[in-house]
Design a protein around this motif. Sequence first.
Motif, short mmCIF file in Angstrom:
data_model
loop_
_atom_site.label_atom_id
_atom_site.label_comp_id
_atom_site.label_asym_id
_atom_site.label_seq_id
_atom_site.Cartn_x
_atom_site.Cartn_y
_atom_site.Cartn_z
N ILE A 186 0.80 -1.22 0.00
CA ILE A 186 0.00 0.00 0.00
C ILE A 186 0.84 1.27 0.00
CG2 ILE A 186 -1.96 -1.12 1.12
CD1 ILE A 186 -1.08 0.04 3.74
N VAL A 187 2.17 1.14 -0.06
CA VAL A 187 3.02 2.33 -0.06
C VAL A 187 2.75 3.23 -1.27
CG1 VAL A 187 5.41 3.14 -0.25
CG2 VAL A 187 4.82 1.35 1.40
N PRO A 188 2.73 2.71 -2.51
CA PRO A 188 2.48 3.60 -3.66
C PRO A 188 1.16 4.37 -3.60
CG PRO A 188 3.40 1.53 -4.40
CD PRO A 188 3.06 1.34 -2.95
N PRO A 189 0.01 3.71 -3.31
CA PRO A 189 -1.23 4.50 -3.25
C PRO A 189 -1.25 5.52 -2.12
CG PRO A 189 -1.64 2.19 -2.64
CD PRO A 189 -0.27 2.26 -3.22
N TYR A 190 -0.63 5.21 -1.01
CA TYR A 190 -0.58 6.20 0.08
C TYR A 190 0.26 7.40 -0.33
CZ TYR A 190 -2.81 3.19 3.54
OH TYR A 190 -3.70 2.43 4.23
N LEU A 191 1.39 7.14 -0.98
CA LEU A 191 2.22 8.24 -1.46
C LEU A 191 1.45 9.10 -2.46
CD1 LEU A 191 5.70 6.51 -1.94
CD2 LEU A 191 5.18 8.39 -0.38
#
Length: 246
Positions: A34-39
């Motif tokens: 979920i790192v990319p969508p949170y960024l």
Amino acid sequence: MFGIDILDASLLPALLVALIAGTLSFLSPCVLPIVPPYLAYMSGISVGEMKQGRAPVLAALFFVLGLSTVFLLLGAAASAFGALLLGYTDMLSTVAGVVVMIFGAHFLRIFRIPLFDREARLDAPAQGGSALGAYALGLAFAFGWTPCIGPQLAAILTLAAQEGSVERGAVLLAAYALGLGIPFMAVALFMGRMTPVMAFFKRHMERIERISGLMLWTIGLLMLTGGFSAFSYWLLEHLPFLAEIG
């Protein structure tokens, strides 16, 4: 540097363990995917734009600062609690060692602890593209990720409790936050290049869990046997330049 001796027989190996534990927490199944969508949400740009070279550095930095704030406070609290139990150090080390070994067995899939197989995400009053919003999300998700990264975080908090010093506990959790924050910033800076690397780790998630379990089981064993002191003396004997740090 910090006004404390960080190179004594207990804290030096614990700092190394905390740094590795932070990195393994980043690679856990409820953080890495979920790192990319949170960024993207925090920065107000799309994942595609990040892959094309737009780096949401400010949003990532404030998100990591939010996470670090919570971890530092937890480390200070754990150390303050440990200071109250200084007269029971041996008993605390034994109990802590057993508990951490149980956490390790969970990741080694000897048995599963249901609490650590779920994630309690929290919604934060954050606005996409806002540095303050990214910081608020970092604060919220430090708690929201706890069920998933709980074993690693609990092991480091246990080490912090054994230090019996608020300063030393904060330094230990700072190392954990650094291990979690560095790869997060790397993804923010180099999304295009990091995509294949993240895909590799996703494919080998079960193996990463087992590595985490082995590390935790080893930490627990060292707590039971006093091995951290021996490891620290070994480091200083074979890497004497470490004595100049701090």
